[in-house]
Design a protein around this motif. Structure first.
Motif, PDB file in Angstrom:
ATOM      1  N   ALA A 106       0.828  -1.207   0.000  1.00 36.26           N
ATOM      2  CA  ALA A 106       0.000   0.000   0.000  1.00 36.26           C
ATOM      3  C   ALA A 106       0.862   1.256   0.000  1.00 36.26           C
ATOM      4  N   THR A 107       1.951   1.236   0.756  1.00 35.88           N
ATOM      5  CA  THR A 107       2.818   2.408   0.807  1.00 35.88           C
ATOM      6  C   THR A 107       3.503   2.655  -0.528  1.00 35.88           C
ATOM      7  N   VAL A 108       4.090   1.601  -1.114  1.00 37.31           N
ATOM      8  CA  VAL A 108       4.774   1.754  -2.402  1.00 37.31           C
ATOM      9  C   VAL A 108       3.785   2.195  -3.478  1.00 37.31           C
ATOM     10  N   ALA A 109       2.591   1.620  -3.473  1.00 35.87           N
ATOM     11  CA  ALA A 109       1.587   2.004  -4.469  1.00 35.87           C
ATOM     12  C   ALA A 109       1.169   3.455  -4.284  1.00 35.87           C
ATOM     13  N   TRP A 110       0.961   3.870  -3.046  1.00 37.94           N
ATOM     14  CA  TRP A 110       0.552   5.248  -2.765  1.00 37.94           C
ATOM     15  C   TRP A 110       1.627   6.233  -3.217  1.00 37.94           C
ATOM     16  N   LEU A 111       2.872   5.955  -2.853  1.00 38.33           N
ATOM     17  CA  LEU A 111       3.963   6.843  -3.246  1.00 38.33           C
ATOM     18  C   LEU A 111       4.151   6.867  -4.767  1.00 38.33           C
ATOM     19  N   THR A 112       3.956   5.725  -5.404  1.00 42.81           N
ATOM     20  CA  THR A 112       4.092   5.670  -6.861  1.00 42.81           C
ATOM     21  C   THR A 112       3.013   6.497  -7.543  1.00 42.81           C
ATOM     22  N   VAL A 113       1.796   6.389  -7.053  1.00 46.17           N
ATOM     23  CA  VAL A 113       0.700   7.174  -7.644  1.00 46.17           C
ATOM     24  C   VAL A 113       0.954   8.666  -7.468  1.00 46.17           C
ATOM     25  N   ILE A 114       1.492   9.058  -6.300  1.00 50.05           N
ATOM     26  CA  ILE A 114       1.789  10.473  -6.072  1.00 50.05           C
ATOM     27  C   ILE A 114       2.852  10.973  -7.045  1.00 50.05           C
ATOM     28  N   CYS A 115       3.919  10.183  -7.219  1.00 50.71           N
ATOM     29  CA  CYS A 115       4.975  10.597  -8.145  1.00 50.71           C
ATOM     30  C   CYS A 115       4.470  10.607  -9.587  1.00 50.71           C
ATOM     31  N   ARG A 116       3.621   9.668  -9.928  1.00 49.31           N
ATOM     32  CA  ARG A 116       3.066   9.662 -11.285  1.00 49.31           C
ATOM     33  C   ARG A 116       2.140  10.866 -11.494  1.00 49.31           C
ATOM     34  N   GLY A 117       1.494  11.316 -10.418  1.00 52.19           N
ATOM     35  CA  GLY A 117       0.618  12.465 -10.524  1.00 52.19           C
ATOM     36  C   GLY A 117       1.355  13.748 -10.840  1.00 52.19           C
TER      37      GLY A 117
END
Length: 257
Positions: free
Chosen positions: A57-68
């Motif tokens: 969940a943490t890696v996915a959340w951080l990845t989505v933020i960086c992709r945003g």
């Protein structure tokens, strides 16, 4: 996930996918086999599941933020604002998040420092949440004997109960050491990185993939140690309780005779 979702080159994505497949194969073989090898608490769910889900969940959340930052959407903006809020909450004097923010170099801009704060706060917050959930499961749900008996050899394959001092002493000692390291590492790692800044390029923390994995490892390695320490002390308590019942039963039988 960061290598696939974020720009960084096709070679990096292929290498990361290969490593992920190897790790998945090793995990599959470990859980399918009848005899354990290295993975602890294999048959004591949801210890490993909780750790995996929290890290995922943490890696996915951080990845989505960086992709945003490249392809902004309503979801990425919402998650970014939540991470920013968590980062500000946990960024107080002498906190682990503040120590990670202090790693920012002069070459980093305000946006990169804010990203460092939000990523560190989110990763550390998720790690603390996972530890809290596991402690509640141990206290309230009677982990790991709620549904079945605990097999010591299967769940602790690297722990030899026949070597050294009494197993209770060793379990409690290892548990206390793991908990202490888990609490200290979030403070020690930033200090060590700061001292080694002469040889380590801290500017690389501005790269999204490096930042994601650095923050995730910094937060969840100590959380895993704390959870393992709590689990070992819980196993020691169960063994001690079983011994007490066995001694009481033996004493009762002697008195009856």
């Amino acid at each position: 996930m960061p290598a696939v979702a974020l720009p960084g080159g096709a070679d990096m994505a292929q290498i990361t996918a290969l490593l992920a497949l190897v790790a998945a194969l090793l995990t599959f073989v470990e859980y399918v086999g009848d005899y354990p090898s290295i993975i602890e608490f294999r048959d004591a769910p949801p210890f490993n599941r909780l750790r995996f889900l929290a890290l995922f969940a943490t890696v996915a959340w951080l990845t989505v933020i960086c992709r945003g930052e490249i392809m902004p959407t309503a979801l990425t903006q919402t998650l970014d604002s939540m991470a920013t809020t968590i980062g500000h909450w946990l960024d107080f004097p002498f906190s682990p998040v503040r120590l990670m923010v202090l790693l920012a170099t002069d070459d980093m801009g305000a946006q990169e420092v804010a990203r460092l704060r939000s990523h560190a706060g989110l990763a550390y917050g998720m790690a603390m949440l996972s530890v809290l959930v596991f402690v509640l499961m141990v206290r309230l749900l009677n982990w790991p004997i709620r549904r079945s008996a605990f097999n010591f050899w299967v769940n602790l394959p690297l722990f030899d109960p026949t070597v050294g001092k009494d197993v209770l002493y060793r379990l409690n000692r290892d548990g206390n050491v793991n908990v202490a390291l888990g609490f200290l590492l979030p403070f020690l790692v930033p200090a060590v990185m700061k001292l080694a800044s002469q040889t380590i390029n801290l500017v690389s923390l501005a790269e999204p993939q490096t930042l994601i994995w650095t923050m995730s490892a910094w937060a969840f390695l100590p959380a895993s140690l704390v959870m393992r320490g709590v689990a070992l002390m819980r196993i020691a308590a169960l063994i001690e309780e079983k011994r007490r019942r066995a001694y009481a039963q033996a004493e009762a039988e002697v008195q009856t005779i």
